[in-house]
Motif scaffolding. Structure first.
Motif, short mmCIF file in Angstrom:
data_model
loop_
_atom_site.label_atom_id
_atom_site.label_comp_id
_atom_site.label_asym_id
_atom_site.label_seq_id
_atom_site.Cartn_x
_atom_site.Cartn_y
_atom_site.Cartn_z
N THR A 196 0.84 -1.19 0.00
CA THR A 196 0.00 0.00 0.00
C THR A 196 0.88 1.24 0.00
O THR A 196 2.05 1.18 0.40
CB THR A 196 -0.92 0.04 1.23
OG1 THR A 196 -0.11 0.01 2.42
CG2 THR A 196 -1.86 -1.16 1.24
N ILE A 197 0.32 2.35 -0.44
CA ILE A 197 1.03 3.63 -0.44
C ILE A 197 0.53 4.45 0.75
O ILE A 197 -0.64 4.84 0.79
CB ILE A 197 0.79 4.39 -1.76
CG1 ILE A 197 1.30 3.55 -2.94
CG2 ILE A 197 1.49 5.74 -1.72
CD1 ILE A 197 1.03 4.18 -4.29
N THR A 198 1.42 4.66 1.70
CA THR A 198 1.03 5.39 2.92
C THR A 198 1.78 6.70 3.07
O THR A 198 1.35 7.56 3.86
CB THR A 198 1.30 4.52 4.15
OG1 THR A 198 2.70 4.18 4.19
CG2 THR A 198 0.48 3.23 4.10
N ALA A 199 2.88 6.88 2.35
CA ALA A 199 3.69 8.08 2.53
C ALA A 199 2.98 9.30 1.96
O ALA A 199 2.33 9.23 0.91
CB ALA A 199 5.04 7.90 1.86
N LYS A 200 3.06 10.42 2.67
CA LYS A 200 2.50 11.68 2.21
C LYS A 200 3.57 12.59 1.61
O LYS A 200 3.27 13.60 0.99
CB LYS A 200 1.81 12.40 3.37
CG LYS A 200 0.71 11.58 4.04
CD LYS A 200 -0.40 11.22 3.08
CE LYS A 200 -1.51 10.45 3.77
NZ LYS A 200 -2.60 10.05 2.85
N SER A 201 4.85 12.23 1.83
CA SER A 201 5.97 12.98 1.27
C SER A 201 7.06 11.99 0.90
O SER A 201 6.91 10.78 1.12
CB SER A 201 6.49 14.01 2.29
OG SER A 201 6.93 13.36 3.47
N ALA A 202 8.16 12.48 0.36
CA ALA A 202 9.23 11.59 -0.10
C ALA A 202 10.58 12.01 0.48
O ALA A 202 11.46 12.47 -0.26
CB ALA A 202 9.28 11.58 -1.63
N PRO A 203 10.76 11.88 1.80
CA PRO A 203 12.06 12.21 2.38
C PRO A 203 13.09 11.15 2.03
O PRO A 203 12.72 10.01 1.70
CB PRO A 203 11.77 12.22 3.89
CG PRO A 203 10.64 11.23 4.04
CD PRO A 203 9.79 11.42 2.81
N PRO A 204 14.39 11.46 2.07
CA PRO A 204 15.42 10.45 1.79
C PRO A 204 15.34 9.30 2.79
O PRO A 204 15.09 9.52 3.98
CB PRO A 204 16.73 11.24 1.95
CG PRO A 204 16.35 12.67 1.79
CD PRO A 204 14.96 12.80 2.33
N ARG A 205 15.50 8.09 2.32
CA ARG A 205 15.45 6.93 3.20
C ARG A 205 16.74 6.78 3.99
O ARG A 205 16.75 6.19 5.07
CB ARG A 205 15.21 5.65 2.38
CG ARG A 205 13.83 5.57 1.75
CD ARG A 205 13.59 4.20 1.15
NE ARG A 205 13.71 3.15 2.14
CZ ARG A 205 12.71 2.74 2.93
NH1 ARG A 205 11.53 3.32 2.83
NH2 ARG A 205 12.90 1.78 3.81
N PHE A 206 17.86 7.27 3.45
CA PHE A 206 19.14 7.12 4.12
C PHE A 206 19.84 8.48 4.16
O PHE A 206 19.59 9.35 3.31
CB PHE A 206 20.03 6.11 3.37
CG PHE A 206 19.40 4.76 3.23
CD1 PHE A 206 19.40 3.87 4.30
CD2 PHE A 206 18.78 4.38 2.04
CE1 PHE A 206 18.82 2.62 4.18
CE2 PHE A 206 18.19 3.13 1.92
CZ PHE A 206 18.21 2.25 3.00
#
Length: 263
Positions: A196-206
């Motif tokens: 599922t898609i739950t993220a509301k933004s796209a911050p860096p994962r690392f």
């Protein structure tokens, strides 16, 4: 991907793979003079994948202890070798790539086919006339090996098959830019997308990788191979039961109307 792994009680050997390539030369405990031409021989071990299924390989000279944490690829001997050319290859070992130490050296072959990458190791052997040095990592690994006389019969008794496993997981957790030794680097397993898609933004994962601004020409990178951690997840597919949508009607008339203004 499939790998052979040195066991914890390896004694004088890296490992003998019971899959695809099984080295028959150099023999365990053999001594070759640095700078001379060395010939590696191998045969099909009888276990899958068969050599006939493999296409090409890279051959490395390695040194160090019985685990990947304390050993290194110190020279790339053959790059993109072809299995079609037979089960042997000759090469020259440069004396400055390592030091003199009994049974410190072994060969590593990274073999590839369409869907598989496999690593196999030879038995240990010695190189005389060497003029180089070992890294601290290799020296630590060699110091952890039990004393070996180098006697051929004694070494033969200690041969055994290593279990198939991935290299130590700790190697894959070291940040890529911090892996500064050896000819091989290790990358973590590719991430599996969620359901599922739950993220509301796209911050860096690392966090960003550390870097230094170059003031002069940088040295040429030395690593030759990157190994990626094998995937531990699986996927399944099902047939879409939905009824296909009907084709548009009167499609040609709609197409012709597009050009009506230009007539």
């Amino acid at each position: 991907m499939k790998f052979t792994n040195p066991a914890s009680i390896l004694l004088a050997f890296p490992l003998i793979a019971l899959a695809d390539v099984e080295f028959t030369s150099p023999e365990p405990g053999a001594t070759v003079h640095g700078g001379d031409v060395l010939t590696a021989l191998w045969k099909d071990s009888g276990e899958p994948p068969r050599i006939l299924e493999l296409t090409d390989y890279d051959l490395f000279l390695c040194a160090g202890g019985s685990s990947v944490e304390y050993s290194e690829d110190i020279a790339l001997l053959i790059d993109n070798g072809s299995f079609e050319r037979g089960n042997s290859v000759s090469f020259q070992v440069k004396p400055d790539v390592g030091a003199i130490y009994p049974n410190a050296y072994f060969l590593k072959m990274v073999s590839r086919s369409v869907n598989t990458t496999v690593i196999n190791y030879s038995q240990r052997f010695s190189l005389s006339g060497m003029t180089g040095t070992f890294s601290e990592r290799v020296q630590t690994g060699l110091s952890m090996l039990p004393n070996v006389t180098g006697d051929h019969n004694e070494l033969k008794k200690r041969q055994f098959a290593a279990a198939a496993a991935a290299p130590a997981a700790a190697l894959y957790n070291v940040p890529y830019p911090l892996q500064s030794t050896g000819l091989t680097k290790y990358a973590p397993m590719a991430q599996h997308p969620g359901t599922t898609i739950t993220a509301k933004s796209a911050p860096p994962r690392f966090p960003t990788s550390p870097y230094t601004v170059a003031q002069t020409h940088l040295p040429i990178p030395t690593w030759q191979t990157t190994l990626t951690a094998p995937q531990t997840f699986s996927t399944t597919s099902i047939e879409n039961p939905a009824t296909p949508a009907p084709h548009p009607t009167d499609d040609m008339n709609n197409y012709l109307k597009r050009w009506a203004d230009g007539a």
